[in-house]
Design a protein around this motif. Structure first.
Motif, short mmCIF file in Angstrom:
data_model
loop_
_atom_site.label_atom_id
_atom_site.label_comp_id
_atom_site.label_asym_id
_atom_site.label_seq_id
_atom_site.Cartn_x
_atom_site.Cartn_y
_atom_site.Cartn_z
N GLU A 69 -21.37 -0.57 -1.44
CA GLU A 69 -21.73 -1.98 -1.36
C GLU A 69 -21.04 -2.77 -2.47
O GLU A 69 -20.57 -3.88 -2.25
N GLN A 70 -20.97 -2.20 -3.66
CA GLN A 70 -20.28 -2.87 -4.77
C GLN A 70 -18.80 -3.03 -4.45
O GLN A 70 -18.22 -4.10 -4.70
N ASN A 71 -18.18 -2.01 -3.87
CA ASN A 71 -16.77 -2.10 -3.49
C ASN A 71 -16.57 -3.15 -2.40
O ASN A 71 -15.58 -3.90 -2.43
N ASP A 72 -17.50 -3.23 -1.43
CA ASP A 72 -17.42 -4.25 -0.38
C ASP A 72 -17.50 -5.65 -0.98
O ASP A 72 -16.73 -6.54 -0.61
N ARG A 73 -18.44 -5.85 -1.90
CA ARG A 73 -18.58 -7.17 -2.55
C ARG A 73 -17.30 -7.56 -3.28
O ARG A 73 -16.85 -8.70 -3.19
N LYS A 74 -16.72 -6.59 -3.97
CA LYS A 74 -15.49 -6.85 -4.72
C LYS A 74 -14.37 -7.25 -3.77
O LYS A 74 -13.64 -8.22 -4.01
N GLU A 75 -14.25 -6.53 -2.65
CA GLU A 75 -13.20 -6.84 -1.68
C GLU A 75 -13.42 -8.22 -1.06
O GLU A 75 -12.47 -8.99 -0.90
N MET A 77 -14.93 -10.77 -2.41
CA MET A 77 -14.62 -11.80 -3.42
C MET A 77 -13.11 -11.95 -3.60
O MET A 77 -12.60 -13.06 -3.77
N GLU A 78 -12.39 -10.84 -3.57
CA GLU A 78 -10.92 -10.91 -3.69
C GLU A 78 -10.31 -11.67 -2.52
O GLU A 78 -9.42 -12.51 -2.69
N LEU A 79 -10.80 -11.40 -1.32
CA LEU A 79 -10.31 -12.11 -0.14
C LEU A 79 -10.64 -13.61 -0.24
O LEU A 79 -9.80 -14.46 0.04
N TYR A 80 -11.86 -13.90 -0.65
CA TYR A 80 -12.30 -15.29 -0.77
C TYR A 80 -11.44 -16.05 -1.77
O TYR A 80 -11.02 -17.17 -1.51
N ASN A 87 -10.12 -22.49 4.59
CA ASN A 87 -10.52 -21.17 5.04
C ASN A 87 -11.80 -20.69 4.36
O ASN A 87 -12.61 -19.99 4.96
N ARG A 88 -11.99 -21.08 3.10
CA ARG A 88 -13.24 -20.73 2.42
C ARG A 88 -14.43 -21.37 3.13
O ARG A 88 -15.44 -20.72 3.38
N ASP A 89 -14.29 -22.66 3.44
CA ASP A 89 -15.37 -23.37 4.14
C ASP A 89 -15.64 -22.73 5.51
O ASP A 89 -16.79 -22.55 5.90
N THR A 90 -14.56 -22.39 6.22
CA THR A 90 -14.70 -21.76 7.53
C THR A 90 -15.40 -20.41 7.41
O THR A 90 -16.29 -20.09 8.21
N TRP A 91 -15.01 -19.64 6.40
CA TRP A 91 -15.61 -18.33 6.20
C TRP A 91 -17.12 -18.45 5.92
O TRP A 91 -17.92 -17.68 6.45
N ILE A 92 -17.49 -19.42 5.12
CA ILE A 92 -18.91 -19.62 4.81
C ILE A 92 -19.69 -20.00 6.08
O ILE A 92 -20.77 -19.46 6.34
N ILE A 93 -19.12 -20.88 6.89
CA ILE A 93 -19.78 -21.26 8.14
C ILE A 93 -19.94 -20.04 9.05
O ILE A 93 -21.01 -19.79 9.60
N MET A 94 -18.87 -19.26 9.18
CA MET A 94 -18.92 -18.07 10.03
C MET A 94 -19.94 -17.06 9.49
O MET A 94 -20.71 -16.46 10.25
N GLY A 95 -19.97 -16.89 8.19
CA GLY A 95 -20.92 -15.96 7.59
C GLY A 95 -22.36 -16.37 7.85
O GLY A 95 -23.20 -15.53 8.18
#
Length: 112
Positions: A69-75, A77-80, A87-95
């Motif tokens: 889970e920690q590795n997933d969070r890190k990945e 955040m790196e993508l974000y 794209n950040r706004d789009t990702w938040i809406i999709m999430g």
């Protein structure tokens, strides 16, 4: 989760038999295996002695899951961080939509 079921099955034991060996009921073993009940220190010690493994070996799966889970969070955040604002706004809406669907599905299967 923990490794109790894995260790128990490796020895060909039922939950009932393991419970008899360490002095608890089958229901308690089931709760320990499913993570529905915290395992008291004295029971961890009894399980450790019975299986002849260190206590941390019994708890390892939980630690491995936390590490994933920690590795997933890190990945994530790196993508974000690499995204532009659109794209950040789009990702938040999709999430939020995905989470909303997940919560809706959960609520259908469980009485809230």
């Amino acid at each position: 989760m923990n490794r109790i079921a894995e260790l128990r099955k490796k020895l060909g034991l039922t939950q009932t038999r393991l419970g008899e060996e360490i002095g608890v009921s089958q229901q308690t073993i089931s709760k320990y295996e499913n993570g529905n009940e915290n395992i008291p220190g004295d029971m961890l010690l009894a399980l450790s002695k019975f299986f002849k493994v260190p206590i941390d070996c019994i708890l390892r799966k939980e630690e491995e899951q936390q590490q994933r889970e920690q590795n997933d969070r890190k990945e994530i955040m790196e993508l974000y961080r690499d995204m532009d604002q659109y794209n950040r706004d789009t990702w938040i809406i999709m999430g939020k939509r995905l989470l909303g669907g997940q919560l809706h599905k959960y609520n259908e299967n469980h009485i809230v």
